[in-house]
Structures are given as C-alpha cells and as structure tokens.
Design an enzyme around this catalytic site. Structure first.
Site, PDB file in Angstrom:
ATOM      1  N   GLY A   1       7.386  90.857  20.625  1.00 43.13           N
ATOM      2  CA  GLY A   1       6.097  90.790  19.956  1.00 43.13           C
ATOM      3  C   GLY A   1       5.897  91.839  18.877  1.00 43.13           C
ATOM      4  O   GLY A   1       4.942  91.763  18.105  1.00 43.13           O
TER       5      GLY A   1
ATOM      6  N   CYS B   1      -1.026  58.193  22.046  1.00 46.10           N
ATOM      7  CA  CYS B   1      -0.363  57.850  20.782  1.00 46.10           C
ATOM      8  C   CYS B   1      -0.391  56.333  20.575  1.00 46.10           C
ATOM      9  O   CYS B   1      -0.068  55.565  21.476  1.00 46.10           O
ATOM     10  CB  CYS B   1       1.077  58.348  20.799  1.00 46.10           C
ATOM     11  SG  CYS B   1       2.078  57.746  19.418  1.00 46.10           S
TER      12      CYS B   1
ATOM     13  N   CYS C   1       3.544  55.131  20.795  1.00 40.98           N
ATOM     14  CA  CYS C   1       4.394  55.260  21.975  1.00 40.98           C
ATOM     15  C   CYS C   1       3.586  55.499  23.248  1.00 40.98           C
ATOM     16  O   CYS C   1       4.147  55.699  24.317  1.00 40.98           O
ATOM     17  CB  CYS C   1       5.425  56.376  21.792  1.00 40.98           C
ATOM     18  SG  CYS C   1       4.755  58.019  22.031  1.00 40.98           S
TER      19      CYS C   1
ATOM     20  N   CYS D   1       1.840  60.486  17.505  1.00 37.98           N
ATOM     21  CA  CYS D   1       2.540  61.727  17.829  1.00 37.98           C
ATOM     22  C   CYS D   1       2.856  62.522  16.560  1.00 37.98           C
ATOM     23  O   CYS D   1       3.355  61.963  15.584  1.00 37.98           O
ATOM     24  CB  CYS D   1       3.881  61.422  18.501  1.00 37.98           C
ATOM     25  SG  CYS D   1       3.750  60.946  20.215  1.00 37.98           S
TER      26      CYS D   1
ATOM     27  N   CYS E   1       8.320  60.795  19.691  1.00 31.75           N
ATOM     28  CA  CYS E   1       7.732  59.458  19.598  1.00 31.75           C
ATOM     29  C   CYS E   1       8.829  58.392  19.519  1.00 31.75           C
ATOM     30  O   CYS E   1       8.791  57.379  20.216  1.00 31.75           O
ATOM     31  CB  CYS E   1       6.831  59.401  18.368  1.00 31.75           C
ATOM     32  SG  CYS E   1       5.681  58.018  18.359  1.00 31.75           S
TER      33      CYS E   1
END
Lengths: 305, 366
Positions: free
Chosen positions: A39, A248, A251, A273, A279
């Site tokens: 970080g 979606c 899909c 998606c 997808c």
C-alpha cells in the site's frame, strides 16, 4: 548524412518489451519495495513512453518490467478486451515483446487493467497490473504531496474519515462510487485506482499479486497475495457494493458489474456484463439472458425435454 | 439488438491510415521537406527542441511534420524518441560569456561593453500582414558586419563588481540532479527547478510570469540582458583526459535583475532570475527567468503567497506532455465509473424527491 537518414527505413532496435534492461531493473526494485511495504507509494523514475501520460504509461512500465517470453498477457479497459486503448496496449506488447496474448482471464499470467477487476476469481501466480491516474487517495482532500506524504508517514487518516462522515451527514450515505478508499494491511490508505467500489472486495486477500503503476505521477504500489484490503466504513454505515436490479441481458449473470447501454432515444436501455470475457464464457456455456431468449422458457423447455 | 462493440483493432488501423493521408493533404501540393521546416519554421523547431529536451533540429522538424504542425504533439514525439537514446554523460557547463552573439540587448543600461545588438527580431515590426509573402519572395540580403563584435561580458557581472547584485552560489562538485532519471521530490533544488522550467510549457510559464508581474507574488524585474547565439558544447572524455568540443548549440539566455528590499536573511540588493532555452525563444527565456526568481521566494526569506512562487504548484504542472496526456485521457472510455455515478445520482434523486414532495423529478432510466 545525418541521424535521420541513418534511422529512416530501419525498424528501431528496441529491447524486449521496449524498455532497456537498466530501466526494467530500476522499476523491478521499486516493485519489490512496493511488495515489501503493501500500500505504500514508491517513487520511481518513470520514463517517457511512446503513448500519452494518463493513458496507462504506469501500467505499461510495470508490465514491461515483469513480463517474460513465456507470459500470456490480457489487457482490459472498462472490463473489456476490445476497447480501443486496451487493443492499443495489447498490440504494443505483441509488437515489442512478441508474447502470447489472450482475452481469457484464466489463461492469462499477467492482466493489465484500467477501471475493472475481472469477475472470475484470480489465482495464485497471476499478476493484475492496474493503470493508475492519481495514486494518492488523499489528493483531493490535500493537493500537496509534501503534506500527504507526512500524513501517510504518521498514519494520519482522520481527514478521509471526516470526508466520509460529511458525505453521510450531507447525503445520507458515502458519495463515493469508484476509487473508494481502502486500508491495506492495516497500515496504508490506498487508492484502488478508479475501479468501481463493486470491485473492492475482490482485492481483499486475493491470491494474485496486484501491482499499481502511475506513470505521470511516478509512483508504484502493490498489494501482495493474501493481503487485507478493507474498504473504509463506519459501524452504522457499513461498506456496500454497487447493486443492479436486473441480471445481464445477454448471459443472465447476477452479482456482476453491468454496463448500461442505451438502445434508442426513447429511454430504452439494457444492462450487460462489463467483463466481456466473463459474459462470452457464460454464453458459450449455454446461459441466455433476456435479450437472447427468455431464460425461464428455456429452462422449462429443457426440463420438459 | 445491441452487439458488443468489436473490431477495435481494425478501427484503430483504419484511423491511422486516414491520419497518414490527412497529414499529406492534397496530393497536388508539393510535400513539405525537413529542410524547409528547419530553415523556414525555425522558431517552431526551436520550441520543439527546447520543450522536447533534445537539441536536434532535424528530429524536431520531422516531428513537426509528423504532428501536422501540432507543436505539443511534436514535443511529445521528440521526448519519446529522446528517452530511448543512450547517455554518455554530462557536458561541461556552457560558457555563455563566449557566445557567438546574434542578438544581445540590455534594458538596464543605455550602452554597455559589447553594445546593443538587435539581430533578427520581430520587435518594432508593425504587425501588418505582409501580402507579398503569399507568393515567392526574395528578401534583400542582410547587411554584413565586417569588423566583428567586441566581447560582451554579462551585465550581471558588471553589477557584481559593485556588489549590488547577489552572488551566484559557487559552482558545486555534486553532479546536477536530473528529473528525467529520478522522481522529483519537494522542496526541489534550483538545479531541478531550472531543468523543469527549461522543459516547461512556454504558454504556462508565460502566464505565470505575467501573473507575477501583475501583482500575484509581485516581482520588480528588469531585463539585465538577453543574448542569443551559438555556444560550444564540451565534453570531458575520461579516455583522453581532456575536454573535447562536441558541437555548437544555439541558445537564448535571459538574466533578469530584480529589485529586492532585503529580508531578515538578505541585505537590500538586486536578485537574479535566470532563463536558458534552446534556440531563439525570448518569450520562453524571459518567462523562465521571471518564474525562476518567483520560485526563489522561500530561499530569499519572502512569503510564498502566489501561484508563481509555489514550487509544487509550478513544477508539477509545467510539463505540457504530462498535462496534455492527462487532460486528453478523459477521451478514453470511463463508462464503468460513469455507471457507478449514475446509480448514485439516481438514488440520491429518489431520496431527494421523497423528502421534497413539492418537487417532481422525472424518473430516469424508466
């Protein structure tokens, strides 16, 4: 006569993955330091790349420093392999490193991304390289680098908590939907790059190595595998991811990040998606969304048959 | 039905092909040559060399041609090329006292050793479009000076003799820092600041300099001297054990002399602002000198109150390749983040409507 006539007509003799080995070594050192201090933003001598600052020069330098001939590279932008800049960066590495490329998340050893984390859970051994515009999570609260570096050194993150609190006081909730601040390894406040906060939980204890490159701002930072990445919140206002009402349309996936696509000028919309590979894989597996024929009817038909 | 956008690669290839054709323009117009650019668009070439940090008129001219005259794009091309070049080392410090002077003026003295040499300048031209230039044009040959020029010592050196101007710091043995090889950290020393300004965007520095003249961190500058001309570049070759001359570069040097009433740290004296730029670019050299002086506020014990005096503000925003990249990156798709914001704004509008029953809001996405 001159440099130009000497250069004209010859492909420039660039090194593997464009950067010279000295530069790669310098970047790898920065990466190692970043991994050692999860970080923490490590300053590095970012080079001027043959693509514009702000278009992924940090991610490209990180990828160029770690990529080897046996790697398989995937590049996504907004979750998609086909957006113009993703295509351009993928081509850059095909040309300069000659590595194999893929659109499949599971087949890739290095995935360079802008603004998304793939839906498919990343595995140990994979590296996710983020393109980062502004690495400093405190930048919009304190524009001075001299100040923010001090704040990180002292773990002085009260300013961010106050900002989130003020959002709640003013709007009823935290008005931050992407680049949502995270705490890494309990020590450093980190900008997850402008990914939607939907993706934040995927960073937490991921088995993959996550590297972040900010070229213009000359910073590299990292989240080593299995590191804690906690999105900031309050006990009475816990962190929540973006939610979608429908699955979606192509899909039928639920619990994934969706793009809103405008179909006409009369308010017609569909949600699909954002992760195009995810997808396509689902559709290849036989999943059908609303726009490809009702999934319920299909299920019943299968059942009857 | 919506079909996921595919074929980005082909679209990019086609766009680049079109770009190449547009760059060439109408085929019945002769193609511009690199020599035409280096000879007739010299000041544009100078700017690309200065901000591209690479003294190479031919590369700069080629970049201008490739960039279709967009100088920032040409600077970008030059920088990306420069970064791939091997480095042998640093030249010896340039001796601008020995410059082969093409132009040299001082605003602080009526006359001075070496004289006032106007040279090729737009100053005092009446800015009237010259319609004769639209056709073929054979300008009169310039007058030649057969006597040669007398030596022109720096004006600030003359002031120095009287102790009226601050002493320049003694030359240091430590090699200068290089912001293209290491990330800049603040506060930055004057070597890094000057490097940053020399590469900085002319327009940005011009506006900052202007702001300092108008009272934002007011400075009271005089042009001690501007000189333009070629200077030899020498390199100390370890193998030989002595310095060899690599060639000559054309430079514009500006020394500003600033009025200074003194502070708790310094006595009343004139202070210096320094500008040095590749090629002929007085605007840039003067702006650089003004901003350099403004950025010295802290070391001279002045309060930092204006943008031009704030080194983190100036140094982090002066680079036009960085600036244009980040501003223009907004062209890239951002629909994933925009989607997240859409969701939030819709939610907040619903909440707003619920608490403000007198206001009717059109429900979006319905």
């Amino acid at each position: 006569m001159t440099l130009i006539s000497a250069t004209l007509g010859h492909a420039a003799p660039y090194n593997f993955a464009y950067l010279d080995e000295q530069t790669k070594r310098m970047i790898r050192r920065a990466i190692l330091k970043a991994i050692a201090i999860p970080g923490y933003q490590v300053p590095f001598a970012s080079r001027e790349m043959p693509m514009p600052y702000g278009w992924g020069t940090g991610g490209v330098q990180v990828t160029a420093a770690i990529i080897g001939p046996s790697d398989v590279l995937k590049v996504i932008d907004q979750g998609s392999d086909d957006t113009t800049n993703a295509v351009s960066i993928r081509k850059f590495f095909e040309k300069t490193a000659g590595v194999a490329v893929t659109t499949s998340t599971s087949a890739a050893s290095i995935i360079q991304t802008r603004h998304r984390i793939p839906e498919e859970t990343l595995k140990s051994g994979q590296v996710l390289v983020y393109q980062v515009p502004i690495p400093e999570p405190l930048r919009f609260l304190e524009p001075r680098e001299t100040e923010t570096r001090k704040m990180h050194a002292l773990s002085e993150y009260g300013l961010m908590h106050v900002k989130l609190y003020e959002d709640i006081a003013r709007h009823g909730h935290i008005a931050k939907t992407y680049a949502y601040p995270t705490m890494v390894g309990g020590r450093y406040l980190m900008d997850p790059s402008p990914t939607p906060k939907f993706d934040n939980p995927k960073m937490h204890r991921s088995a993959a190595l996550q590297l972040f490159g900010a070229g213009r701002e000359k910073r590299i930072y990292a989240v080593p595998p299995h590191t804690e990445v906690v999105s900031l919140d309050f006990d009475d206002h816990p962190f929540e991811v973006n939610k979608f009402d429908k699955p979606c349309a192509l899909c039928a996936a639920e619990g994934v990040y969706l793009d809103e696509v405008i179909l006409d000028d009369r308010g017609g919309r569909m949600f699909v998606c954002s992760d195009t590979d995810h997808c396509e894989t689902r559709r290849a597996d036989g999943h059908r969304g609303e726009l490809l024929g009702s999934p319920i009817e299909q299920k019943e038909a299968t059942h009857v048959a | 039905m919506y079909v996921a956008v595919k074929g980005g690669e082909k679209a990019i290839d086609n766009a680049h092909r079109l770009l190449g054709s547009e760059r060439r323009g109408a085929r019945d117009v002769p193609e511009i040559t690199i020599a035409q650019i280096t000879e007739q668009l010299k000041l544009g070439v100078a700017r690309v060399m200065a901000e591209g940090s690479l003294y190479d008129p031919e590369i700069a001219a080629l970049a201008i041609k490739q960039a279709r005259g967009d100088l920032i794009e040409a600077i970008f091309l030059t920088r990306a090329y420069r970064t791939t070049l091997p480095r042998f080392g640093y030249s010896l410090p340039l001796e601008t006292n020995d410059m082969a002077i093409e132009r040299r003026i001082s605003a602080t003295y009526k006359d001075l050793p070496g004289g006032q040499i106007l040279g090729a300048t737009f100053d005092y031209t009446h800015r009237l479009i010259d319609f004769d230039l639209a056709g073929e044009n054979a300008p009169a040959a310039p007058h030649e000076n057969r006597q040669g020029l007398e030596p022109a010592p720096h004006v600030t050196g003359l002031l120095d003799d009287e102790g009226l101007i601050e002493q320049n710091a003694a030359p240091s043995d430590t090699p200068p820092r290089d912001l293209t090889r290491e990330p800049i950290s603040y506060p930055a020393g004057r070597d890094l600041r000057l490097q940053n300004l020399a590469r900085g965007d002319e327009g940005f520095l011009l506006s900052l300099a202007y702001s300092s003249q108008r009272g934002y961190g007011s400075s009271h500058p005089f042009v001690g001297e501007i000189r333009i001309g070629e200077v030899e570049v020498a390199f100390f070759a370890e193998e030989l054990g002595f310095a060899i001359t690599l060639g000559r570069v054309q430079l514009t040097e500006c020394e500003m002399v600033n009025q200074f009433k003194g502070s708790s740290k310094e006595p009343p004296q004139f202070t210096r602002g320094y500008g040095l730029v590749f090629g002929q670019s007085e605007r840039k050299a003067m702006s650089m000198a003004l901003v350099d002086r403004a950025l010295r506020a802290e070391e001279l014990g002045q309060d930092v109150v204006a943008p031009a005096q704030d080194q983190e503000f100036v140094l982090s925003h002066s680079d036009n390749v960085q600036a244009t990249g980040f501003v223009e990156h907004l062209k890239l798709p951002h629909y994933v983040d925009f989607q997240a914001e859409l969701g939030l704004v819709r939610q907040m509008r619903r909440e707003y409507a619920a608490t403000h029953s007198d206001v009717t809001l059109k429900e979006a996405a319905e």
